[in-house]
Design a protein around this motif. Structure first.
Motif, short mmCIF file in Angstrom:
data_model
loop_
_atom_site.label_atom_id
_atom_site.label_comp_id
_atom_site.label_asym_id
_atom_site.label_seq_id
_atom_site.Cartn_x
_atom_site.Cartn_y
_atom_site.Cartn_z
N TRP A 123 0.83 -1.21 0.00
CA TRP A 123 0.00 0.00 0.00
C TRP A 123 0.87 1.27 0.00
O TRP A 123 0.80 2.10 0.93
CB TRP A 123 -0.92 0.02 1.22
CG TRP A 123 -1.54 -1.31 1.52
CD1 TRP A 123 -2.52 -1.94 0.83
CD2 TRP A 123 -1.17 -2.19 2.60
NE1 TRP A 123 -2.81 -3.15 1.42
CE2 TRP A 123 -2.01 -3.34 2.50
CE3 TRP A 123 -0.25 -2.13 3.64
CZ2 TRP A 123 -1.92 -4.39 3.40
CZ3 TRP A 123 -0.16 -3.18 4.52
CH2 TRP A 123 -0.99 -4.30 4.41
N PRO A 124 1.73 1.46 -1.01
CA PRO A 124 2.73 2.55 -0.98
C PRO A 124 2.14 3.95 -0.83
O PRO A 124 2.70 4.78 -0.11
CB PRO A 124 3.46 2.39 -2.32
CG PRO A 124 2.56 1.56 -3.17
CD PRO A 124 1.82 0.66 -2.25
N GLU A 125 0.99 4.22 -1.49
CA GLU A 125 0.42 5.57 -1.38
C GLU A 125 -0.05 5.85 0.04
O GLU A 125 0.21 6.93 0.59
CB GLU A 125 -0.74 5.71 -2.36
CG GLU A 125 -0.32 5.71 -3.82
CD GLU A 125 -1.49 5.96 -4.75
OE1 GLU A 125 -2.65 5.81 -4.28
OE2 GLU A 125 -1.27 6.31 -5.91
N TYR A 126 -0.74 4.88 0.62
CA TYR A 126 -1.19 5.07 1.99
C TYR A 126 -0.02 5.19 2.95
O TYR A 126 -0.03 6.03 3.86
CB TYR A 126 -2.10 3.91 2.42
CG TYR A 126 -2.44 3.93 3.90
CD1 TYR A 126 -3.30 4.90 4.42
CD2 TYR A 126 -1.88 3.01 4.78
CE1 TYR A 126 -3.60 4.94 5.77
CE2 TYR A 126 -2.18 3.04 6.14
CZ TYR A 126 -3.04 4.00 6.62
OH TYR A 126 -3.33 4.05 7.96
N MET A 127 0.99 4.35 2.75
CA MET A 127 2.14 4.37 3.66
C MET A 127 2.90 5.69 3.60
O MET A 127 3.39 6.19 4.61
CB MET A 127 3.07 3.19 3.37
CG MET A 127 2.53 1.88 3.87
SD MET A 127 2.19 1.93 5.65
CE MET A 127 0.98 0.61 5.81
N ARG A 128 3.01 6.26 2.41
CA ARG A 128 3.68 7.57 2.30
C ARG A 128 2.90 8.62 3.08
O ARG A 128 3.48 9.46 3.77
CB ARG A 128 3.81 7.97 0.83
CG ARG A 128 4.95 7.30 0.11
CD ARG A 128 5.24 7.99 -1.21
NE ARG A 128 4.15 7.84 -2.15
CZ ARG A 128 4.04 6.83 -3.01
NH1 ARG A 128 4.96 5.87 -3.04
NH2 ARG A 128 3.01 6.76 -3.84
N ALA A 129 1.58 8.56 2.98
CA ALA A 129 0.75 9.52 3.72
C ALA A 129 0.81 9.25 5.21
O ALA A 129 0.91 10.19 6.02
CB ALA A 129 -0.69 9.46 3.21
N ALA A 130 0.76 7.97 5.60
CA ALA A 130 0.80 7.62 7.02
C ALA A 130 2.13 8.00 7.65
O ALA A 130 2.20 8.40 8.82
CB ALA A 130 0.53 6.13 7.20
#
Length: 264
Positions: A123-130
């Motif tokens: 989940w790269p997009e979510y992880m960058r935001a998180a």
């Protein structure tokens, strides 16, 4: 909702006999759950208190846990509750991407663990935001509700590797206990909705029957004919049958703002 990379999930831990989880005292937790069931009439209020209670129960010295709970019911809006602003922010971020560890746990019915947000390649997009928030690790548990509803508990720690194996076992037991209370709360809410719907239906039927009686008296016609007059008035005015009936009753009761009696 598709994942960008294959998900790695934590296998369900063994049952609790003889494990660390057996040592977790849930007496006060269960008592608080009982209080929540008695005190909360609204399911969203129950979820809010449940999220706060789970977070408090799982927090350890030096490792504060934030908790979010998401419930999906048939023909009902998605219900989301969070113990604090951090959990709320992370849940909102994940829902905006329609993907992440918690949604994956909900879909696969499997415990999902992110030991280190900064080293996670799913989940790269979510992880960058998180990673831009104050979260180091994430743990998500699907809740077994044995009903038409689905639910997931999302746990967040500010520390990387904030959930040890013992913590996972403890969190699973707390979540399983909370699921039983949530299942009961959903059943209570379902019964309450059914009761309210029945009461509304009976009230509507009484209103319509009264209006039909008025039309019968005014037009000296049969019940079926009077009902058809009411139906045509509802259709021509594009107004619900109950509201037309209310207007007839209000007119007879003396409200001169209501339209005149109906005629065939």
């Amino acid at each position: 909702m598709t994942e960008t990379q294959p998900a790695r999930h934590v296998a369900s831990p063994p049952r609790f006999l003889g494990t660390y989880a057996d040592k977790v005292d849930l007496t006060d937790f269960v008592e608080h759950l009982q209080d929540l069931l008695v005190e909360n009439a609204d399911i969203r209020e129950f979820l809010q208190d449940l999220a706060s209670l789970i977070a408090k129960k799982l927090t350890r010295n030096g490792n504060t846990i934030a908790c979010g709970v998401t419930v999906i019911r048939q023909k009902k809006p998605v219900a989301v509750a969070d113990s604090d602003p951090l959990a709320r922010k992370l849940d909102d971020i994940q829902n905006s991407f329609s993907d992440g560890p918690c949604l994956s746990a909900l879909r696969t019915r499997t415990i999902t663990h992110v030991p280190d947000v900064h080293r996670e390649d799913r989940w790269p997009e979510y992880m960058r935001a998180a990673a831009g928030t104050n979260v180091g690790s994430i743990l998500a548990f699907p809740m077994e509700l044995n009903s038409t509803a689905e639910a997931v508990v999302n746990l967040y720690s500010a520390r990387a590797h904030g959930f040890s194996h013992e913590d996972v076992l403890s969190a699973e037991r707390v979540t399983a206990t909370g699921a039983k209370a949530l299942h009961l709360a959903l059943k209570i809410a379902q019964l309450r909705d059914a009761r309210e719907n029945l009461a509304a239906a009976l009230e509507s039927r009484t209103t319509i029957d009264t209006a039909v009686g008025i039309i019968m008296a005014q037009n000296r016609c049969s019940r079926d004919a009077a009902f058809q007059i009411l139906v045509r008035a509802s259709s021509h005015r594009n107004i619900k049958l109950r509201l037309v009936a209310q207007g007839i009753i209000a007119h007879v009761a003396g409200d001169r703002k209501i339209a005149a009696p109906f005629e065939e």
